[in-house]
Design a protein around this motif. Structure first.
Motif, PDB file in Angstrom:
ATOM      1  N   GLY A 104       0.783  -1.223   0.000  1.00 41.03           N
ATOM      2  CA  GLY A 104       0.000   0.000   0.000  1.00 41.03           C
ATOM      3  C   GLY A 104       0.816   1.274   0.000  1.00 41.03           C
ATOM      4  N   ARG A 105       2.130   1.166   0.083  1.00 34.59           N
ATOM      5  CA  ARG A 105       2.966   2.350   0.157  1.00 34.59           C
ATOM      6  C   ARG A 105       3.766   2.537  -1.130  1.00 34.59           C
ATOM      7  NH1 ARG A 105       6.318   2.368   5.634  1.00 34.59           N
ATOM      8  NH2 ARG A 105       6.639   4.501   4.903  1.00 34.59           N
ATOM      9  N   ILE A 106       4.184   3.784  -1.369  1.00 32.15           N
ATOM     10  CA  ILE A 106       5.009   4.084  -2.527  1.00 32.15           C
ATOM     11  C   ILE A 106       6.449   3.657  -2.225  1.00 32.15           C
ATOM     12  CG2 ILE A 106       5.922   5.915  -3.986  1.00 32.15           C
ATOM     13  CD1 ILE A 106       3.400   7.526  -3.352  1.00 32.15           C
ATOM     14  N   SER A 107       7.023   2.913  -3.162  1.00 32.22           N
ATOM     15  CA  SER A 107       8.387   2.457  -2.981  1.00 32.22           C
ATOM     16  C   SER A 107       9.381   3.451  -3.572  1.00 32.22           C
ATOM     17  CB  SER A 107       8.583   1.092  -3.647  1.00 32.22           C
ATOM     18  OG  SER A 107       9.941   0.706  -3.595  1.00 32.22           O
ATOM     19  N   SER A 108      10.553   3.509  -2.977  1.00 40.24           N
ATOM     20  CA  SER A 108      11.636   4.335  -3.517  1.00 40.24           C
ATOM     21  C   SER A 108      12.721   3.462  -4.138  1.00 40.24           C
ATOM     22  CB  SER A 108      12.245   5.192  -2.397  1.00 40.24           C
ATOM     23  OG  SER A 108      12.802   4.363  -1.391  1.00 40.24           O
ATOM     24  N   THR A 109      12.419   2.189  -4.270  1.00 42.80           N
ATOM     25  CA  THR A 109      13.392   1.224  -4.785  1.00 42.80           C
ATOM     26  C   THR A 109      13.141   0.938  -6.246  1.00 42.80           C
ATOM     27  OG1 THR A 109      13.457   0.203  -2.587  1.00 42.80           O
ATOM     28  CG2 THR A 109      14.383  -1.056  -4.418  1.00 42.80           C
ATOM     29  N   THR A 110      14.182   0.993  -7.054  1.00 48.02           N
ATOM     30  CA  THR A 110      14.029   0.825  -8.494  1.00 48.02           C
ATOM     31  C   THR A 110      13.421  -0.533  -8.857  1.00 48.02           C
ATOM     32  OG1 THR A 110      16.300   0.011  -8.657  1.00 48.02           O
ATOM     33  CG2 THR A 110      15.944   2.358  -9.048  1.00 48.02           C
ATOM     34  N   SER A 111      13.657  -1.551  -8.072  1.00 47.65           N
ATOM     35  CA  SER A 111      13.187  -2.886  -8.425  1.00 47.65           C
ATOM     36  C   SER A 111      11.672  -3.003  -8.456  1.00 47.65           C
ATOM     37  CB  SER A 111      13.768  -3.928  -7.455  1.00 47.65           C
ATOM     38  OG  SER A 111      13.379  -3.619  -6.129  1.00 47.65           O
ATOM     39  N   TRP A 112      10.968  -2.061  -7.811  1.00 46.15           N
ATOM     40  CA  TRP A 112       9.510  -2.117  -7.813  1.00 46.15           C
ATOM     41  C   TRP A 112       8.905  -1.356  -8.984  1.00 46.15           C
ATOM     42  CZ3 TRP A 112       6.776  -5.481  -5.176  1.00 46.15           C
ATOM     43  CH2 TRP A 112       7.352  -6.065  -4.054  1.00 46.15           C
ATOM     44  N   TYR A 113       9.752  -0.772  -9.803  1.00 48.71           N
ATOM     45  CA  TYR A 113       9.287  -0.028 -10.965  1.00 48.71           C
ATOM     46  C   TYR A 113       9.653  -0.814 -12.221  1.00 48.71           C
ATOM     47  CZ  TYR A 113       8.311   3.736  -7.760  1.00 48.71           C
ATOM     48  OH  TYR A 113       7.792   4.487  -6.728  1.00 48.71           O
ATOM     49  N   LYS A 114       8.627  -1.256 -12.911  1.00 51.17           N
ATOM     50  CA  LYS A 114       8.813  -2.197 -14.025  1.00 51.17           C
ATOM     51  C   LYS A 114       9.069  -1.499 -15.352  1.00 51.17           C
ATOM     52  CE  LYS A 114       6.468  -6.116 -16.232  1.00 51.17           C
ATOM     53  NZ  LYS A 114       5.249  -6.965 -16.206  1.00 51.17           N
ATOM     54  N   TYR A 115       8.453  -0.336 -15.538  1.00 48.07           N
ATOM     55  CA  TYR A 115       8.539   0.353 -16.824  1.00 48.07           C
ATOM     56  C   TYR A 115       9.313   1.656 -16.668  1.00 48.07           C
ATOM     57  CZ  TYR A 115       4.870  -2.974 -17.925  1.00 48.07           C
ATOM     58  OH  TYR A 115       4.153  -4.131 -18.102  1.00 48.07           O
ATOM     59  N   TRP A 116      10.121   1.956 -17.679  1.00 48.88           N
ATOM     60  CA  TRP A 116      10.986   3.136 -17.639  1.00 48.88           C
ATOM     61  C   TRP A 116      10.954   3.884 -18.956  1.00 48.88           C
ATOM     62  CZ3 TRP A 116      13.645   4.441 -13.197  1.00 48.88           C
ATOM     63  CH2 TRP A 116      13.633   3.478 -12.187  1.00 48.88           C
ATOM     64  N   GLY A 117      11.058   5.204 -18.856  1.00 49.10           N
ATOM     65  CA  GLY A 117      11.218   6.020 -20.039  1.00 49.10           C
ATOM     66  C   GLY A 117      12.684   6.100 -20.424  1.00 49.10           C
ATOM     67  N   GLN A 118      12.966   6.883 -21.460  1.00 46.89           N
ATOM     68  CA  GLN A 118      14.332   7.019 -21.966  1.00 46.89           C
ATOM     69  C   GLN A 118      15.136   8.064 -21.200  1.00 46.89           C
ATOM     70  OE1 GLN A 118      15.745   4.960 -24.370  1.00 46.89           O
ATOM     71  NE2 GLN A 118      13.853   3.868 -23.881  1.00 46.89           N
ATOM     72  N   GLY A 119      14.462   8.911 -20.487  1.00 45.17           N
ATOM     73  CA  GLY A 119      15.148   9.916 -19.688  1.00 45.17           C
ATOM     74  C   GLY A 119      15.215  11.269 -20.367  1.00 45.17           C
ATOM     75  N   THR A 120      15.321  12.305 -19.550  1.00 41.55           N
ATOM     76  CA  THR A 120      15.510  13.661 -20.047  1.00 41.55           C
ATOM     77  C   THR A 120      16.603  14.309 -19.205  1.00 41.55           C
ATOM     78  OG1 THR A 120      14.398  15.750 -20.586  1.00 41.55           O
ATOM     79  CG2 THR A 120      13.664  14.640 -18.579  1.00 41.55           C
ATOM     80  N   GLN A 121      17.527  14.992 -19.864  1.00 42.91           N
ATOM     81  CA  GLN A 121      18.697  15.538 -19.185  1.00 42.91           C
ATOM     82  C   GLN A 121      18.379  16.878 -18.524  1.00 42.91           C
ATOM     83  OE1 GLN A 121      21.820  14.156 -18.761  1.00 42.91           O
ATOM     84  NE2 GLN A 121      22.302  15.938 -17.473  1.00 42.91           N
ATOM     85  N   VAL A 122      18.761  16.978 -17.271  1.00 42.05           N
ATOM     86  CA  VAL A 122      18.663  18.239 -16.535  1.00 42.05           C
ATOM     87  C   VAL A 122      20.076  18.621 -16.104  1.00 42.05           C
ATOM     88  CG1 VAL A 122      17.816  19.358 -14.444  1.00 42.05           C
ATOM     89  CG2 VAL A 122      16.316  17.815 -15.731  1.00 42.05           C
ATOM     90  N   THR A 123      20.488  19.813 -16.510  1.00 43.77           N
ATOM     91  CA  THR A 123      21.819  20.290 -16.170  1.00 43.77           C
ATOM     92  C   THR A 123      21.701  21.633 -15.460  1.00 43.77           C
ATOM     93  OG1 THR A 123      22.771  19.186 -18.107  1.00 43.77           O
ATOM     94  CG2 THR A 123      24.099  20.894 -17.041  1.00 43.77           C
ATOM     95  N   VAL A 124      22.286  21.707 -14.272  1.00 40.72           N
ATOM     96  CA  VAL A 124      22.236  22.931 -13.481  1.00 40.72           C
ATOM     97  C   VAL A 124      23.648  23.485 -13.386  1.00 40.72           C
ATOM     98  CG1 VAL A 124      21.535  23.982 -11.302  1.00 40.72           C
ATOM     99  CG2 VAL A 124      20.317  21.966 -12.161  1.00 40.72           C
ATOM    100  N   SER A 125      23.830  24.679 -13.907  1.00 47.29           N
ATOM    101  CA  SER A 125      25.150  25.297 -13.891  1.00 47.29           C
ATOM    102  C   SER A 125      25.323  26.156 -12.639  1.00 47.29           C
ATOM    103  CB  SER A 125      25.343  26.148 -15.133  1.00 47.29           C
ATOM    104  OG  SER A 125      24.408  27.201 -15.157  1.00 47.29           O
ATOM    105  N   SER A 126      26.541  26.218 -12.165  1.00 41.62           N
ATOM    106  CA  SER A 126      26.825  26.988 -10.941  1.00 41.62           C
ATOM    107  C   SER A 126      27.176  28.424 -11.257  1.00 41.62           C
ATOM    108  CB  SER A 126      27.973  26.330 -10.176  1.00 41.62           C
ATOM    109  OG  SER A 126      29.113  26.264 -10.998  1.00 41.62           O
TER     110      SER A 126
END
Length: 126
Positions: A104-126
């Protein structure tokens, strides 16, 4: 089969804001949690935030609490991650993922997430 497509990444200065989006299709009842994870070069993929489709419960990593907000639209097909007060250490490839609740709780572990997107890059400059 769940399909996830991220968008909205980019380059921003430290202290700035950015919103990334994830369009989900083919969702089934079992994949109730939609999570954001990130992975920086040379580091493991880490949990950022997640929200449930059924009741909009949320969970955040301590490192982003108070700065990031996860939400979903009324049609329940798009999930957003609003990122404020960005820091250089937030720089990473951000992945959207779909998974199941754990007791009943939200997991923070990758193994409980079956489907994944390709990702989007976030870059933060100092």
């Amino acid at each position: 089969q769940v399909q996830l497509v991220e968008s909205g990444g980019g380059l921003v200065q430290a202290g700035g804001s950015l919103r990334v989006s994830c369009v989900a299709s083919g969702r089934t009842i079992s994949e109730d949690a939609l999570g954001w994870f990130r992975q920086a070069p040379g580091k493991e993929r880490e949990f950022v935030a997640a929200i449930t489709w059924s009741d909009s419960s949320t969970r955040y990593a301590d490192s982003v609490k108070g700065r990031f907000t996860i939400s979903r639209d009324n049609a329940k097909t798009v999930v957003y991650l609003q990122m404020n007060s960005l820091k250089p250490e937030d720089t990473a490839l951000y992945y959207c993922s779909a998974g199941t609740r754990v007791l009943g709780r939200i997991s923070s572990t990758t193994s409980w997430y079956k489907y994944w997107g390709q990702g989007t890059q976030v870059t933060v400059s100092s």
